[in-house]
Design a protein around this motif. Structure first.
Motif, short mmCIF file in Angstrom:
data_model
loop_
_atom_site.label_atom_id
_atom_site.label_comp_id
_atom_site.label_asym_id
_atom_site.label_seq_id
_atom_site.Cartn_x
_atom_site.Cartn_y
_atom_site.Cartn_z
N SER A 67 0.83 -1.18 0.00
CA SER A 67 0.00 0.00 0.00
C SER A 67 0.88 1.25 0.00
CB SER A 67 -0.94 -0.01 1.19
OG SER A 67 -0.23 0.22 2.37
N THR A 68 0.30 2.32 -0.46
CA THR A 68 1.03 3.58 -0.57
C THR A 68 0.47 4.59 0.42
OG1 THR A 68 1.37 3.17 -2.92
CG2 THR A 68 1.70 5.42 -2.15
N TRP A 69 1.35 5.27 1.11
CA TRP A 69 0.94 6.33 2.02
C TRP A 69 0.73 7.58 1.20
CZ3 TRP A 69 0.86 6.31 7.54
CH2 TRP A 69 1.14 5.06 8.09
N ARG A 70 -0.43 8.19 1.37
CA ARG A 70 -0.71 9.44 0.66
C ARG A 70 -1.20 10.47 1.66
NH1 ARG A 70 -4.90 7.41 -3.27
NH2 ARG A 70 -5.85 9.27 -2.45
N CYS A 71 -0.78 11.69 1.46
CA CYS A 71 -1.24 12.78 2.31
C CYS A 71 -2.68 13.09 1.95
CB CYS A 71 -0.37 14.01 2.09
SG CYS A 71 -0.89 15.44 3.05
N LYS A 72 -3.56 13.04 2.95
CA LYS A 72 -4.97 13.35 2.72
C LYS A 72 -5.28 14.81 2.96
CE LYS A 72 -6.95 8.87 3.76
NZ LYS A 72 -8.00 8.19 4.52
N ARG A 73 -4.47 15.44 3.83
CA ARG A 73 -4.81 16.81 4.21
C ARG A 73 -3.61 17.47 4.85
NH1 ARG A 73 -9.33 15.48 6.08
NH2 ARG A 73 -10.60 16.43 4.50
N THR A 74 -3.47 18.76 4.64
CA THR A 74 -2.45 19.56 5.31
C THR A 74 -3.17 20.52 6.25
OG1 THR A 74 -0.99 19.44 3.39
CG2 THR A 74 -0.55 21.18 4.98
N LEU A 75 -2.71 20.58 7.48
CA LEU A 75 -3.32 21.45 8.48
C LEU A 75 -2.42 22.67 8.66
CD1 LEU A 75 -4.27 18.65 11.03
CD2 LEU A 75 -5.70 19.63 9.23
N ASP A 76 -2.80 23.77 8.08
CA ASP A 76 -2.01 25.01 8.14
C ASP A 76 -2.50 25.89 9.27
OD1 ASP A 76 -0.42 24.48 5.83
OD2 ASP A 76 -2.12 25.03 4.57
N GLY A 77 -1.58 26.66 9.86
CA GLY A 77 -2.00 27.60 10.88
C GLY A 77 -0.90 28.12 11.76
N HIS A 78 0.13 27.31 12.03
CA HIS A 78 1.21 27.77 12.90
C HIS A 78 2.10 28.77 12.17
CE1 HIS A 78 0.65 25.35 16.47
NE2 HIS A 78 0.48 24.27 15.74
N GLY A 79 2.66 29.70 12.95
CA GLY A 79 3.56 30.70 12.40
C GLY A 79 5.01 30.23 12.36
N LYS A 80 5.31 29.13 13.04
CA LYS A 80 6.66 28.55 13.05
C LYS A 80 6.53 27.03 13.00
CE LYS A 80 9.11 32.27 15.30
NZ LYS A 80 10.08 32.62 16.34
N GLY A 81 7.65 26.34 13.06
CA GLY A 81 7.66 24.89 12.93
C GLY A 81 6.88 24.16 14.01
N VAL A 82 6.38 22.99 13.65
CA VAL A 82 5.64 22.13 14.58
C VAL A 82 6.63 21.16 15.22
CG1 VAL A 82 3.87 20.33 14.76
CG2 VAL A 82 3.48 22.34 13.31
N TYR A 83 6.66 21.15 16.56
CA TYR A 83 7.58 20.30 17.31
C TYR A 83 6.95 19.03 17.85
CZ TYR A 83 10.69 24.35 17.24
OH TYR A 83 11.48 25.38 16.85
N CYS A 84 5.61 19.01 17.98
CA CYS A 84 4.98 17.84 18.58
C CYS A 84 3.52 17.77 18.17
CB CYS A 84 5.08 17.90 20.11
SG CYS A 84 4.44 19.43 20.82
N VAL A 85 2.96 16.56 18.23
CA VAL A 85 1.54 16.34 17.96
C VAL A 85 0.99 15.34 18.96
CG1 VAL A 85 1.67 16.87 15.50
CG2 VAL A 85 1.96 14.53 16.26
N ALA A 86 -0.30 15.42 19.21
CA ALA A 86 -1.01 14.42 19.99
C ALA A 86 -2.38 14.24 19.35
CB ALA A 86 -1.16 14.86 21.45
N THR A 87 -2.87 13.02 19.37
CA THR A 87 -4.17 12.73 18.77
C THR A 87 -5.07 12.02 19.76
OG1 THR A 87 -3.47 10.58 17.91
CG2 THR A 87 -3.13 12.49 16.48
N TRP A 88 -6.36 12.14 19.59
CA TRP A 88 -7.36 11.36 20.32
C TRP A 88 -8.64 11.49 19.52
CZ3 TRP A 88 -6.55 16.30 21.13
CH2 TRP A 88 -7.63 17.12 21.36
N GLY A 89 -9.38 10.39 19.46
CA GLY A 89 -10.60 10.41 18.66
C GLY A 89 -10.28 10.90 17.26
N GLY A 90 -11.05 11.84 16.76
CA GLY A 90 -10.80 12.41 15.45
C GLY A 90 -10.09 13.75 15.51
N MET A 91 -9.47 14.05 16.65
CA MET A 91 -8.83 15.35 16.82
C MET A 91 -7.31 15.22 16.78
SD MET A 91 -11.54 17.12 17.07
CE MET A 91 -11.09 18.74 17.64
N VAL A 92 -6.67 16.31 16.35
CA VAL A 92 -5.22 16.40 16.34
C VAL A 92 -4.83 17.71 17.01
CG1 VAL A 92 -3.17 16.67 14.87
CG2 VAL A 92 -4.99 15.10 14.18
#
Length: 150
Positions: free
Chosen positions: A1-26
């Motif tokens: 299978s191939t990994w494809r980007c489904k969506r880009t989440l734009d909004g930060h003014g600088k680099g993203v250092y960390c992420v956390a997910t739960w349910g359908g939220m990021v």
């Protein structure tokens, strides 16, 4: 299978250092000192959380709480119901070169890993263990001088 980007989440003014997910939220923490909350399915920005005075470097979701840490040397707890900061602790004094760089929840405890600021002349490593409900420190495990492991 191939990994494809489904969506880009734009909004930060600088680099993203960390992420956390739960349910359908990021959530994402950034060098712009904010945490952003996203609905991953819809791709919509839901909330921007401000309160840290330095880059947000670690996030962990636990129950109805989001916990963050920053190079400002604080650990903050955010209510997922209101997105208000409901608790904050100063992990290190203002002059310290250390900050909490990673977070994990294990049962009734919050565990944080720290090390010196990258531009520090010394290398110091610690693991902190806090009571998850009160954020009272339970243990601090320090690296022995000159050794590479805790």
């Amino acid at each position: 299978s191939t990994w494809r980007c489904k969506r880009t989440l734009d909004g930060h003014g600088k680099g993203v250092y960390c992420v956390a997910t739960w349910g359908g939220m990021v959530t994402s923490g950034s060098g712009d000192k904010t945490i952003r909350v996203w609905d991953a399915g819809a791709g919509t920005h839901e909330q921007a959380l401000a309160g840290h005075e330095g880059s947000v470097v670690a996030l962990v979701a636990c129950g109805q709480r989001l916990i963050s840490s920053s190079v400002d040397k604080t650990v903050k707890v955010w209510s997922m119901a209101t997105w208000a900061c409901v608790q904050s602790v100063q992990a290190y004094a203002a002059g310290s070169v250390q900050f909490i760089r990673s977070l994990a929840v294990s049962g009734p405890t919050l565990v944080g890993g720290s090390w010196s600021h990258p531009h520090s002349p010394t290398e110091e490593y610690e693991a902190w263990v806090w009571d998850l409900e009160t954020l009272e420190p339970l243990h601090t495990l320090r690296q022995p001088a000159g050794q590479n492991v805790l």
